[in-house]
Design a protein around this motif. Structure first.
Motif, PDB file in Angstrom:
ATOM      1  N   ASP A 122       0.700  -1.205   0.090  1.00  0.00           N
ATOM      2  CA  ASP A 122       0.035  -0.182   0.071  1.00  0.00           C
ATOM      3  C   ASP A 122       0.859   1.176   0.080  1.00  0.00           C
ATOM      4  O   ASP A 122       2.004   1.397   0.454  1.00  0.00           O
ATOM      5  CB  ASP A 122      -0.873   0.086   1.299  1.00  0.00           C
ATOM      6  CG  ASP A 122      -1.964  -1.221   1.426  1.00  0.00           C
ATOM      7  OD1 ASP A 122      -2.306  -1.710   0.098  1.00  0.00           O
ATOM      8  OD2 ASP A 122      -2.606  -1.474   2.270  1.00  0.00           O
TER       9      ASP A 122
ATOM     10  N   LEU B 291      -3.039   5.373   0.527  1.00  0.00           N
ATOM     11  CA  LEU B 291      -3.959   4.442   0.848  1.00  0.00           C
ATOM     12  C   LEU B 291      -4.112   3.789   2.215  1.00  0.00           C
ATOM     13  O   LEU B 291      -5.217   3.622   2.544  1.00  0.00           O
ATOM     14  CB  LEU B 291      -3.621   3.313   0.030  1.00  0.00           C
ATOM     15  CG  LEU B 291      -4.716   1.987  -0.019  1.00  0.00           C
ATOM     16  CD1 LEU B 291      -5.974   2.973  -0.481  1.00  0.00           C
ATOM     17  CD2 LEU B 291      -4.471   1.034  -1.168  1.00  0.00           C
TER      18      LEU B 291
ATOM     19  N   LYS C  91      -7.364   3.961   4.349  1.00  0.00           N
ATOM     20  CA  LYS C  91      -7.697   2.610   5.211  1.00  0.00           C
ATOM     21  C   LYS C  91      -8.073   2.771   6.452  1.00  0.00           C
ATOM     22  O   LYS C  91      -8.904   2.372   7.023  1.00  0.00           O
ATOM     23  CB  LYS C  91      -6.843   1.496   4.762  1.00  0.00           C
ATOM     24  CG  LYS C  91      -6.985   0.858   3.543  1.00  0.00           C
ATOM     25  CD  LYS C  91      -5.902  -0.394   3.236  1.00  0.00           C
ATOM     26  CE  LYS C  91      -6.172  -0.918   1.904  1.00  0.00           C
ATOM     27  NZ  LYS C  91      -5.242  -2.274   1.537  1.00  0.00           N
TER      28      LYS C  91
ATOM     29  N   GLN D 257      -6.367   5.665  -7.929  1.00  0.00           N
ATOM     30  CA  GLN D 257      -6.725   4.173  -7.785  1.00  0.00           C
ATOM     31  C   GLN D 257      -7.329   4.085  -5.982  1.00  0.00           C
ATOM     32  O   GLN D 257      -8.099   3.227  -5.766  1.00  0.00           O
ATOM     33  CB  GLN D 257      -5.663   3.274  -7.645  1.00  0.00           C
ATOM     34  CG  GLN D 257      -5.370   3.262  -9.228  1.00  0.00           C
ATOM     35  CD  GLN D 257      -4.437   1.903  -9.608  1.00  0.00           C
ATOM     36  OE1 GLN D 257      -3.529   1.654  -8.971  1.00  0.00           O
ATOM     37  NE2 GLN D 257      -4.748   1.324 -10.606  1.00  0.00           N
TER      38      GLN D 257
ATOM     39  N   TYR E 111     -10.877   2.510  -4.656  1.00  0.00           N
ATOM     40  CA  TYR E 111     -10.717   1.697  -3.465  1.00  0.00           C
ATOM     41  C   TYR E 111     -11.938   2.114  -2.469  1.00  0.00           C
ATOM     42  O   TYR E 111     -12.920   1.397  -2.107  1.00  0.00           O
ATOM     43  CB  TYR E 111      -9.293   1.570  -2.668  1.00  0.00           C
ATOM     44  CG  TYR E 111      -9.452   0.965  -1.412  1.00  0.00           C
ATOM     45  CD1 TYR E 111      -9.287  -0.521  -1.138  1.00  0.00           C
ATOM     46  CD2 TYR E 111      -9.718   1.594  -0.230  1.00  0.00           C
ATOM     47  CE1 TYR E 111      -9.267  -1.191  -0.272  1.00  0.00           C
ATOM     48  CE2 TYR E 111      -9.815   0.974   1.005  1.00  0.00           C
ATOM     49  CZ  TYR E 111      -9.670  -0.398   1.045  1.00  0.00           C
ATOM     50  OH  TYR E 111      -9.523  -1.240   2.229  1.00  0.00           O
TER      51      TYR E 111
ATOM     52  N   ASP F  79     -15.525   1.346  -4.068  1.00  0.00           N
ATOM     53  CA  ASP F  79     -15.853   0.141  -3.886  1.00  0.00           C
ATOM     54  C   ASP F  79     -16.448  -0.139  -2.801  1.00  0.00           C
ATOM     55  O   ASP F  79     -17.319  -1.150  -2.728  1.00  0.00           O
ATOM     56  CB  ASP F  79     -14.600  -0.883  -4.239  1.00  0.00           C
ATOM     57  CG  ASP F  79     -14.253  -0.840  -5.979  1.00  0.00           C
ATOM     58  OD1 ASP F  79     -14.914  -0.411  -6.806  1.00  0.00           O
ATOM     59  OD2 ASP F  79     -13.239  -1.326  -6.082  1.00  0.00           O
TER      60      ASP F  79
END
Length: 218
Positions: A73, A77, A81, A109, A113, A116
């Protein structure tokens, strides 16, 4: 709704020229983003990174999460998270646009993430605000000097309809290899957008000489 704000290590403008911070924002610094925050007197709740782009901050150890340089990662990111794990539905990533192209794509991206997982994640740097959307209906307020662009992030986005703009679309098919949705203009107070399949990349962009604080992200 409380927001998670992630400050990246690359930002051309001061943080407060990119968005208006709220008192209840949960602030995470990604690696060298801590140096940028410190210059503006912004105290993060947590700092996460491998610190290859900035010095590890001094302070209480539990406020710093040190991760290996060699990892899957990106620091940004990992911050996203962390924010999602803390329960935030809305996350703003400040900076991360216009430096190394690979970093910019990695941050796009990161938006994917979050998308999604059904989260609302935006990438903003004062001149641009970028987000990825799942199918549905949404509105965008008019901002003087800003262009609205739509790109299919998936192979296709189907039945794309946008009203209140200079170049309207009705049940259009957008694909990932033809940029028909670039540089539109919002004419009404709000543009109305809907689509029913795919993942849509939405950008509000302006020339660098102007400035605007993003209080509400879109």
């Amino acid at each position: 709704m409380k927001r998670c704000i992630i400050i990246t290590a690359y930002l051309e403008k001061p943080i407060r020229q990119s968005l208006r911070l709220h008192e209840d924002d949960f602030i995470i610094c990604a690696d060298g983003g801590y140096d940028l925050a410190k210059k503006e007197g912004i105290i993060p709740h947590i700092v996460i990174g491998d610190f290859d782009s900035g010095k590890e901050p001094e302070g209480v150890p539990e406020n710093v999460i040190h991760v290996p340089v060699e990892k899957d990662d990106t620091d940004t990111l990992l911050c996203l998270k962390y924010g999602i794990q803390r329960g935030f539905q809305v996350c703003g990533i400040v900076g991360g646009i216009g430096g190394r192209l690979d970093h910019t794509i990695a941050n796009l991206q990161a938006l994917s993430y979050g998308c999604d997982l059904g989260k609302y994640v935006v990438l903003l740097n004062g001149d641009n605000i970028v987000t990825l959307l799942n199918p549905g209906k949404m509105q965008f307020s008019k901002r003087e000097g800003y262009k609205l662009s739509l790109f299919s992030y998936t192979e296709y986005c189907k039945n794309v309809t946008i009203k209140g703009v200079k170049y309207p679309l009705t049940n259009a098919l957008l694909d990932h290899s033809f940029p028909i949705g670039i540089s539109n203009e919002i004419l009404a107070d709000k543009a109305e957008l809907s689509f029913d399949k795919g993942k849509l990349l939405v950008m509000l962009s302006k020339d660098k000489e102007e400035n605007h604080l993003f209080n509400q992200f879109l």
